[in-house]
Design a protein around this motif. Structure first.
Motif, short mmCIF file in Angstrom:
data_model
loop_
_atom_site.label_atom_id
_atom_site.label_comp_id
_atom_site.label_asym_id
_atom_site.label_seq_id
_atom_site.Cartn_x
_atom_site.Cartn_y
_atom_site.Cartn_z
N GLN A 1 28.58 -10.25 57.21
CA GLN A 1 29.97 -9.81 57.28
C GLN A 1 30.34 -9.37 58.68
OE1 GLN A 1 31.67 -9.52 54.21
NE2 GLN A 1 33.62 -8.96 55.11
N ARG A 2 29.50 -8.52 59.24
CA ARG A 2 29.68 -8.04 60.61
C ARG A 2 28.32 -8.06 61.25
NH1 ARG A 2 32.47 -3.37 58.52
NH2 ARG A 2 30.60 -2.21 59.02
N GLU A 3 28.30 -7.65 62.51
CA GLU A 3 27.04 -7.57 63.24
C GLU A 3 26.07 -6.65 62.52
OE1 GLU A 3 26.29 -5.92 67.53
OE2 GLU A 3 27.84 -7.46 67.50
N ASN A 4 26.62 -5.58 61.93
CA ASN A 4 25.74 -4.57 61.35
C ASN A 4 25.92 -4.45 59.84
OD1 ASN A 4 28.25 -3.56 61.44
ND2 ASN A 4 27.74 -1.64 62.48
N LEU A 5 26.43 -5.49 59.22
CA LEU A 5 26.63 -5.43 57.76
C LEU A 5 26.34 -6.81 57.17
CD1 LEU A 5 27.62 -4.01 55.18
CD2 LEU A 5 29.91 -4.75 55.77
N THR A 6 25.43 -6.87 56.23
CA THR A 6 25.06 -8.13 55.60
C THR A 6 25.00 -7.93 54.09
OG1 THR A 6 23.72 -8.69 57.51
CG2 THR A 6 23.31 -9.93 55.49
N PHE A 7 25.51 -8.94 53.38
CA PHE A 7 25.43 -8.91 51.92
C PHE A 7 24.47 -9.98 51.45
CE2 PHE A 7 29.53 -6.85 52.51
CZ PHE A 7 29.39 -5.78 51.66
N VAL A 8 23.62 -9.65 50.51
CA VAL A 8 22.75 -10.64 49.89
C VAL A 8 22.92 -10.53 48.38
CG1 VAL A 8 21.10 -10.55 51.76
CG2 VAL A 8 20.78 -9.09 49.77
N THR A 9 22.64 -11.60 47.69
CA THR A 9 22.73 -11.61 46.23
C THR A 9 21.37 -11.94 45.64
OG1 THR A 9 24.99 -12.43 46.46
CG2 THR A 9 24.00 -12.55 44.29
N VAL A 10 20.98 -11.18 44.63
CA VAL A 10 19.70 -11.43 43.96
C VAL A 10 19.94 -11.43 42.47
CG1 VAL A 10 18.15 -10.58 45.73
CG2 VAL A 10 19.18 -8.99 44.12
N LYS A 11 18.91 -11.91 41.74
CA LYS A 11 18.97 -11.88 40.29
C LYS A 11 18.90 -10.45 39.78
CE LYS A 11 18.47 -16.19 38.40
NZ LYS A 11 19.06 -16.92 39.50
N LYS A 12 19.41 -10.26 38.55
CA LYS A 12 19.47 -8.92 37.97
C LYS A 12 18.08 -8.27 37.89
CE LYS A 12 20.60 -6.67 33.59
NZ LYS A 12 20.93 -6.89 32.20
N ASP A 13 17.06 -9.08 37.54
CA ASP A 13 15.75 -8.50 37.32
C ASP A 13 15.14 -7.95 38.60
OD1 ASP A 13 16.09 -9.24 34.76
OD2 ASP A 13 15.00 -11.15 34.98
N SER A 14 15.42 -8.63 39.73
CA SER A 14 14.73 -8.22 40.95
C SER A 14 15.59 -7.35 41.84
CB SER A 14 14.27 -9.46 41.73
OG SER A 14 15.36 -10.33 41.92
N ALA A 15 16.82 -7.00 41.39
CA ALA A 15 17.72 -6.24 42.26
C ALA A 15 17.13 -4.89 42.63
CB ALA A 15 19.06 -6.06 41.57
N LEU A 16 16.67 -4.16 41.61
CA LEU A 16 16.16 -2.82 41.91
C LEU A 16 14.83 -2.89 42.66
CD1 LEU A 16 17.11 -0.55 38.92
CD2 LEU A 16 18.21 -0.89 41.12
N ASP A 17 14.06 -3.99 42.44
CA ASP A 17 12.84 -4.16 43.23
C ASP A 17 13.19 -4.27 44.70
OD1 ASP A 17 11.62 -4.14 40.85
OD2 ASP A 17 11.29 -6.31 40.72
N LEU A 18 14.25 -5.04 44.97
CA LEU A 18 14.67 -5.21 46.37
C LEU A 18 15.17 -3.89 46.96
CD1 LEU A 18 15.23 -6.98 48.78
CD2 LEU A 18 17.39 -7.65 47.75
N VAL A 19 15.94 -3.15 46.16
CA VAL A 19 16.43 -1.85 46.65
C VAL A 19 15.26 -0.93 46.97
CG1 VAL A 19 17.73 0.21 46.02
CG2 VAL A 19 18.62 -2.03 45.41
N THR A 20 14.30 -0.87 46.05
CA THR A 20 13.14 -0.01 46.26
C THR A 20 12.36 -0.44 47.49
OG1 THR A 20 13.03 0.03 43.88
CG2 THR A 20 11.24 1.08 45.05
N HIS A 21 12.17 -1.78 47.63
CA HIS A 21 11.44 -2.29 48.78
C HIS A 21 12.14 -1.91 50.08
CE1 HIS A 21 8.96 -5.16 51.05
NE2 HIS A 21 10.08 -5.42 51.71
#
Lengths: 232, 177, 301
Positions: free
Chosen positions: B20-40
């Protein structure tokens, strides 16, 4: 009269007990000497008698004098309901200085005479507003500030803000605008003073006369009515 | 930022990466792995600050989009992690153990959208709407104008104008375009 | 003691004068405060209007017997202080019902109103009023410490407990005033009077934005009117007490007005400059420098 009201309150409480906070529910308490008593905080903390109508003094000279005193000493309840409450603090600053009109801020509804509904009023706030309004002593006046209190203003289609304040409590003075500036508020105070001095600001009695109508309107939108009908 | 995304690509299936910007990025993941990604991201990539949890109602697709926005204070950039959940019986794993304040966001989402977060503290208590008994108001099938007209005694004679056309007709009455 | 109607009438007249002077004084002080803040300010007669309005409130709500008695106790504390206070030195009419040893009684009466208020506010039903009143009592207790020390020092100095005798001992020259003969006691008492007047550094107990947990939260209408009446009397009486003890008393009403105004203005002057203390801070403050000065005064005496 009082008995009937009590019964109504009791029936209603049983229906709507689920809304009560745990510390406000009826419960059994063991006293230090071992007897078990039933405690009903709602009944203990609040009176459930209907409000009374207080007629003005029948001698015109005295009533005019008292009205003059009431008009020159307006104590405002410091309760900001919406965005308009940001217009209240400037009133005490050197630029606007509402003190010179005898307008003073009070922090408790018991000591205030004027309730300024400042801007939009959500249902959650309306519940608190009704309670504060009913706790104010009898000659009490309501100033509705901003378009939101008149016809909903820019929030006319919101699911959570009321459209017309006069359906829920009697209003003495409307101040239109979005937002009205503090000068408009001062003009509103002066208009209220004129009304009081002319003896036309008896809206507190009007509220009591149409009590059932106001209560029905309030209960229509406040769905978790978990307080007595009249709390003072 | 690119390096981080490439690194995350190896262990998570990221789709729809949007810078989106230099310092802002959006990624999309599946429902099952979303919280894994957040935790990671919290534990290994320095995203120690949780900014917000928000929701978008895609009624045409029958989906809710949840966005977990994380901030990396040392790197001074944000990462938004999006995930899609079904609109019917909407439910998501609670994340209140990662940051305590997420419980409040989840309570609000439960009230406004009806998304359930099992196990989140006080999630069933009313947050802003006390005693609300309609469908959750931020769902797009809820007609807020009709509800307001039915409930709040609309005043007769109130009119509204479209600001653009109204100002145009006021300021430039001769302009016939 | 035989009944003296003239004396009684003069006492009541004095009470009336003191009440109106108290209301006018607080109006002037508020006007000065407004002008300091570059505001036009409240009219000086606003105090009377507020009183009339409060007595004209139609609906009153009571919470029980003690709720009624709270303001009554407070008012009797203020009036009691007045009754035993010699107002004008050397005047037979304006010395009220002062007698030998009235200083002790006055020290007690200062606390009396506060205790009555505690009882009344405790019954007010407001869940936080107990906190408010306990804060007020704890602050007032520590205010009493340096004040009592100073009064004891004066009593030792003049070998009397009668206020009239203390005033008499200060006559003659301005250098006979206690403020010059016993400066430590005076400073200790003048610091403690800051708290007794309840102005800015020490007004947490009854400041308007602290009222939700302050004692008079539930008081309205006539109750509040009684409290305000008492406040007006009490402010003058406290100022007159200090005037008698430290500044040579007054020989006519004009001197009384001037001196009491200046003593009251001293607390306002400090209040304009300093921000509000929290209770635990003010308790510590009163137990430090003022108490130390009071002890020094006693040792020197």
């Amino acid at each position: 009269m009082t008995n009937e009201t009590n019964n109504i309150v009791e029936d209603k409480l049983e229906l709507e007990d689920k809304f009560l906070a745990p510390e406000n529910r009826k419960r059994q308490v063991t006293t230090p000497d071992g007897t078990i008593i039933e405690v009903d905080p709602l009944r203990d903390y609040f009176s459930d008698a209907r409000p009374q109508i207080y007629r003005p003094n029948s001698i015109p000279v005295i009533e005019n004098f008292l009205n003059w005193a009431r008009a020159e000493s307006l104590w405002v309840l410091g309760f900001g309901t919406g965005c308009g409450s940001i217009e209240l603090p400037p009133l005490t600053t050197p630029r606007f200085d509402a003190y010179r009109f005898g307008v003073q801020m009070r922090a408790t509804p018991r000591q205030s005479n004027v309730f300024i509904i400042s801007g939009y009023l959500s249902v959650k706030t309306l519940k608190r507003v009704v309670r504060s309004y009913e706790q104010m002593p009898n000659p009490k006046y309501v100033i509705a500030l901003g378009s939101c209190t008149i016809n909903g203003g820019m929030y006319y289609d919101s699911y959570n803000t009321i459209n017309r304040l006069d359906q829920y409590m009697p209003v003495d003075v409307y101040i239109a605008g979005c937002m009205p500036r503090p000068e408009a508020l001062l003009a509103g105070f002066n208009k209220l003073k004129e009304l009081i001095k002319a003896g036309k600001a008896e809206k507190a009695n009007e509220y009591v006369e149409n009590f059932d109508w106001y209560k029905a309107n309030q209960k229509k939108i406040i769905k978790d009515w978990n307080m007595p009908d009249y709390n003072w | 930022m690119e390096q981080l995304i490439n690194k995350l690509q190896k262990s998570f299936k990221l789709s729809d990466v949007k810078h989106q910007r230099e310092n802002l990025t959006f990624v999309t993941v599946k429902k099952d792995s979303a919280l894994d990604l957040v935790t990671h991201c919290r534990d290994y990539e320095g995203f120690s600050h949780f900014v917000l949890l928000s929701c978008v109602d895609w009624i045409e697709d029958g989906k809710f989009q949840l966005t977990y926005l994380l901030n990396n204070p040392s790197g001074k950039f944000d990462l938004g992690i999006r995930t899609f959940i079904s609109r019917d019986n909407a439910s998501m794993t609670s994340a209140h153990l990662l940051w305590r304040q997420i419980a409040t966001y989840q309570r609000e989402l439960k009230e406004m959208y009806g998304i359930d977060f099992p196990g989140s503290p006080r999630v069933d208590e009313s947050f802003i709407l006390e005693g609300w008994d309609e469908i959750p108001p931020m769902r797009r099938e809820f007609d807020t104008k009709k509800y307001s007209e039915d409930t709040y005694f609309p005043r007769e004679g109130r009119g509204s104008n479209d600001p653009a056309t109204y100002m145009k007709s006021k300021l430039y009455p001769d302009d016939e375009k | 003691m035989d009944f003296d109607l003239t004396k009684l009438l003069f006492t009541l007249l004095g009470l009336l004068i003191v009440l109106n002077w108290g209301i006018l004084m607080s109006g002037i002080i508020r006007k000065i405060g407004a002008r300091v803040a570059k505001r036009y300010g409240i009219p000086v007669y606003q105090g009377w209007i507020d009183l009339i309005k409060n007595y004209a409130i139609r609906s009153q709500i009571t919470h029980g017997i003690m709720f009624y008695l709270g303001p009554v106790f407070r008012l009797s504390g203020g009036v009691g202080l007045f009754l035993f206070m010699p107002m004008i030195f050397g005047s037979e009419h304006w010395s009220n019902y002062s007698f030998q040893g009235d200083l002790i009684l006055l020290m007690y009466f200062q606390f009396f109103g506060m205790l009555g208020m505690a009882l009344g506010a405790g019954e007010g039903g407001h869940p936080n009023s107990a906190i408010g009143i306990s804060r007020g009592l704890s602050q007032f207790t520590t205010i009493e410490v340096p004040m009592t020390l100073a009064v004891i020092a004066i009593a030792i100095q003049y070998h009397t407990l009668s206020i009239a005798d203390i005033v008499a001992a200060q006559q003659g020259s301005i250098l006979n005033w206690t403020v010059f003969t016993n400066p430590f006691a005076t400073v200790a008492a003048m610091l403690s009077v800051l708290g007794a007047f309840g102005h800015s550094p020490f007004n947490l107990v009854k400041a308007p934005n602290e009222i939700p947990i302050g004692p008079p939260t539930e008081y309205h209408g006539t109750f509040l009117g009684v409290l305000r009446t008492n406040a007006a009397i009490l402010h003058v009486i406290e100022a007159v007490l200090f005037m008698n003890l430290f500044f040579g008393g007054a020989s006519n009403w004009f001197e009384l007005f001037l001196k009491s105004f200046l003593i009251y203005f001293w607390s306002v002057f400090v209040g304009m400059v300093f921000p509000r203390f929290r209770i635990e801070q003010s308790v510590r403050w009163f137990l430090k420098i003022p108490t130390l000065l009071g002890i020094i005064a006693i040792i020197l005496a």
